[in-house]
Design an enzyme around this catalytic site. Structure first.
Site, PDB file in Angstrom:
ATOM      1  NE  ARG A  46      -1.649   1.402   3.697  1.00 30.72           N
ATOM      2  CZ  ARG A  46      -1.239   2.533   4.119  1.00 30.72           C
ATOM      3  NH1 ARG A  46      -1.270   3.719   3.388  1.00 30.72           N
ATOM      4  NH2 ARG A  46      -0.305   2.635   5.029  1.00 30.72           N
ATOM      5  CB  VAL A  47       1.674   4.147  -2.018  1.00 32.02           C
ATOM      6  CG1 VAL A  47       2.956   3.260  -2.290  1.00 32.02           C
ATOM      7  CG2 VAL A  47       0.855   4.070  -3.229  1.00 32.02           C
ATOM      8  CB  SER A  48      -0.075   7.363   1.921  1.00 33.27           C
ATOM      9  OG  SER A  48       0.200   6.613   2.897  1.00 33.27           O
ATOM     10  CE  LYS A  49       0.878  12.488  -0.580  1.00 26.55           C
ATOM     11  NZ  LYS A  49       1.685  13.566  -0.811  1.00 26.55           N
ATOM     12  CD  GLN A  91       3.098   8.147  -1.443  1.00 26.70           C
ATOM     13  OE1 GLN A  91       1.977   7.484  -1.138  1.00 26.70           O
ATOM     14  NE2 GLN A  91       3.507   8.970  -0.084  1.00 26.70           N
TER      15      GLN A  91
END
Length: 159
Positions: A7-10, A15
């Site tokens: 998972r990446v936040s954006k 990312q």
């Protein structure tokens, strides 16, 4: 069988998941068994995570690069690990604060609890710093992005 989650936040493409995918593949997670999300870890409902959890079978292990990729809320992380344990699914965390976590043993479960609490603490510190910065900016009359066009420029009085 190993099942991976990254998972990446954006979601804006700033990312990349490459580092996480490479680490998961290096420990033997097949590319087709890596589930992904591009959204905040604060959200409990994530399509990639839900699909990943549905794919897990008894005897499997869920593998994540770092604990904060799985989630940042202690309550959610603990509930998730309990759910995995009930399904006879292990959790492996590959990196983070110098320790690997494998919840198939009691020591791994202890370390998980400690790191989950630290991940939540870190998130709370970030929120506190953000609020303090906003408060200081408001006190100085500096909040938000400067306007490209102000009233003087609109009126043609300033260049």
């Amino acid at each position: 069988m190993l099942i991976g989650y990254a998972r990446v936040s954006k979601a804006d493409g700033s990312q990349l998941l490459d580092l996480q995918r490479d680490a998961l593949q290096a420990v033997g997670v097949p590319d087709a068994r890596i589930y992904e999300d591009r959204m905040s870890g604060r959200k409990d409902v994530r399509p990639g995570l839900e699909a990943c959890l549905k794919a897990l079978q008894p005897g499997n292990a869920l593998v994540v690069w770092k604990l904060d990729r799985l989630g940042r809320d202690l309550k959610h992380l603990v509930a998730l690990v309990d759910r995995l344990r009930e399904q006879d699914v292990g959790l492996r965390v590959l990196t983070g604060a110098g320790a690997e976590i494998d919840t198939s043993g009691s020591a791994g479960r202890l370390v998980f609890g400690i790191f989950a609490a630290l991940a939540e603490f870190e998130r709370d510190l970030i929120a506190e710093r953000t609020q303090a910065g906003l408060k200081a900016a408001r006190a100085r009359g500096r909040l938000g992005r400067p306007r490209k066009m102000d009233r003087m420029r609109v009126a043609g009085l300033s260049v």
